[in-house]
Design a protein around this motif. Structure first.
Motif, PDB file in Angstrom:
ATOM      1  N   ARG A  28       0.812  -1.223   0.000  1.00 58.58           N
ATOM      2  CA  ARG A  28       0.000   0.000   0.000  1.00 58.58           C
ATOM      3  C   ARG A  28       0.842   1.268   0.000  1.00 58.58           C
ATOM      4  O   ARG A  28       0.521   2.247  -0.681  1.00 58.58           O
ATOM      5  N   LEU A  29       1.936   1.255   0.767  1.00 58.36           N
ATOM      6  CA  LEU A  29       2.652   2.499   1.039  1.00 58.36           C
ATOM      7  C   LEU A  29       3.921   2.695   0.214  1.00 58.36           C
ATOM      8  O   LEU A  29       4.386   3.828   0.064  1.00 58.36           O
ATOM      9  N   ILE A  32       3.784   5.260  -2.650  1.00 61.45           N
ATOM     10  CA  ILE A  32       3.791   6.634  -2.135  1.00 61.45           C
ATOM     11  C   ILE A  32       5.195   7.010  -1.675  1.00 61.45           C
ATOM     12  O   ILE A  32       5.712   8.092  -1.996  1.00 61.45           O
ATOM     13  N   GLY A  33       5.836   6.108  -0.933  1.00 64.65           N
ATOM     14  CA  GLY A  33       7.190   6.364  -0.469  1.00 64.65           C
ATOM     15  C   GLY A  33       8.172   6.550  -1.608  1.00 64.65           C
ATOM     16  O   GLY A  33       9.076   7.396  -1.540  1.00 64.65           O
ATOM     17  N   ARG A  35       7.443   7.685  -4.684  1.00 63.96           N
ATOM     18  CA  ARG A  35       7.191   8.995  -5.313  1.00 63.96           C
ATOM     19  C   ARG A  35       7.796  10.128  -4.498  1.00 63.96           C
ATOM     20  O   ARG A  35       8.237  11.136  -5.056  1.00 63.96           O
ATOM     21  N   LEU A  36       7.823   9.960  -3.185  1.00 63.67           N
ATOM     22  CA  LEU A  36       8.356  11.011  -2.312  1.00 63.67           C
ATOM     23  C   LEU A  36       9.861  10.886  -2.090  1.00 63.67           C
ATOM     24  O   LEU A  36      10.449  11.691  -1.362  1.00 63.67           O
ATOM     25  N   TYR A  44      11.706  -0.531  -4.133  1.00 62.65           N
ATOM     26  CA  TYR A  44      10.416  -0.409  -4.806  1.00 62.65           C
ATOM     27  C   TYR A  44      10.214  -1.554  -5.806  1.00 62.65           C
ATOM     28  O   TYR A  44       9.134  -2.139  -5.891  1.00 62.65           O
TER      29      TYR A  44
END
Length: 214
Positions: A28-29, A32-33, A35-36, A44
């Protein structure tokens, strides 16, 4: 909802507990991690391999059939479950309470070669598929409520069919959408139903008024 004790956080209060699990936190995360810039490309890629492998294996178990041979049924009996009388998908066997992913590996050698975290992911996705699908439907319904805007001109005190507590809470919070209103403590599903009917009526009257003036 208002916070009287901000230091008290309960996992039981999570809105979507079936989807917000520790075993799928990386799935899930990680996007997002990534992209940041918080996780490496290597990390990833590893998570994405896990995602693709899990999806592939779930679909494979749903499509692979085993047959009611003597050898298969003896093995099932040793596992503590009933023998099969007709061709059965491996996923259907895994849904049985007595069968876990490790036991199923005796019937499917490819499963036994997978890392433990992927096997756990597969087991959860198959055993709780119906519940997970239902929660997805709830989320989609919730998103529709979030898009249903409450006109700012509404006077909640003029809605006698709302409970007294709901009128008080709605007037104080002034929620922007039905979704936000549904999360206010003291506003019941019955209050939300009344509010939705009133909004439909309010919007029709506004459209009629515009048409008349036009």
């Amino acid at each position: 909802k208002g916070v009287d004790e901000p230091y008290r956080m309960f996992t039981s209060r999570a809105e979507y507990r079936l989807l917000l699990r520790s075993d799928n936190a990386d799935l899930r995360l990680s996007p997002i991690g990534y992209r940041l810039g918080l996780i490496s490309e290597e990390r990833y890629a590893q998570v994405e391999r896990k995602r693709k492998t899990s999806i592939f294996q779930v679909e494979r178990l749903k499509s692979k059939t085993i047959f009611p041979t003597d050898e298969t049924n003896k093995l099932l009996i040793r596992m503590g479950t009933l023998p099969i009388k007709q061709p059965t998908k491996l996923a259907d066997l895994l849904r049985r309470p007595e069968i876990n992913i490790e036991k199923l590996s005796y019937l499917d050698k490819e499963l036994g070669e997978l890392p433990i975290e992927i096997k756990k992911q597969i087991e959860v996705e198959i055993k709780y598929e119906g519940y997970l699908r239902r929660q997805d439907e709830q989320i989609n319904q919730f998103k529709k409520l979030e898009r249903k805007i409450i006109p700012s001109e509404i006077n909640y005190q003029e809605l006698p069919n709302l409970s007294y507590l709901a009128r008080e809470k709605l007037a104080r919070v002034r929620p922007r959408s039905i979704g936000q209103a549904s999360r206010i403590a003291g506003v019941s599903p019955a209050d939300i139903a009344v509010l939705m009917v009133y909004i439909e009526q309010f919007n029709r009257e506004k459209q009629l008024e515009k048409a008349t003036l036009g």
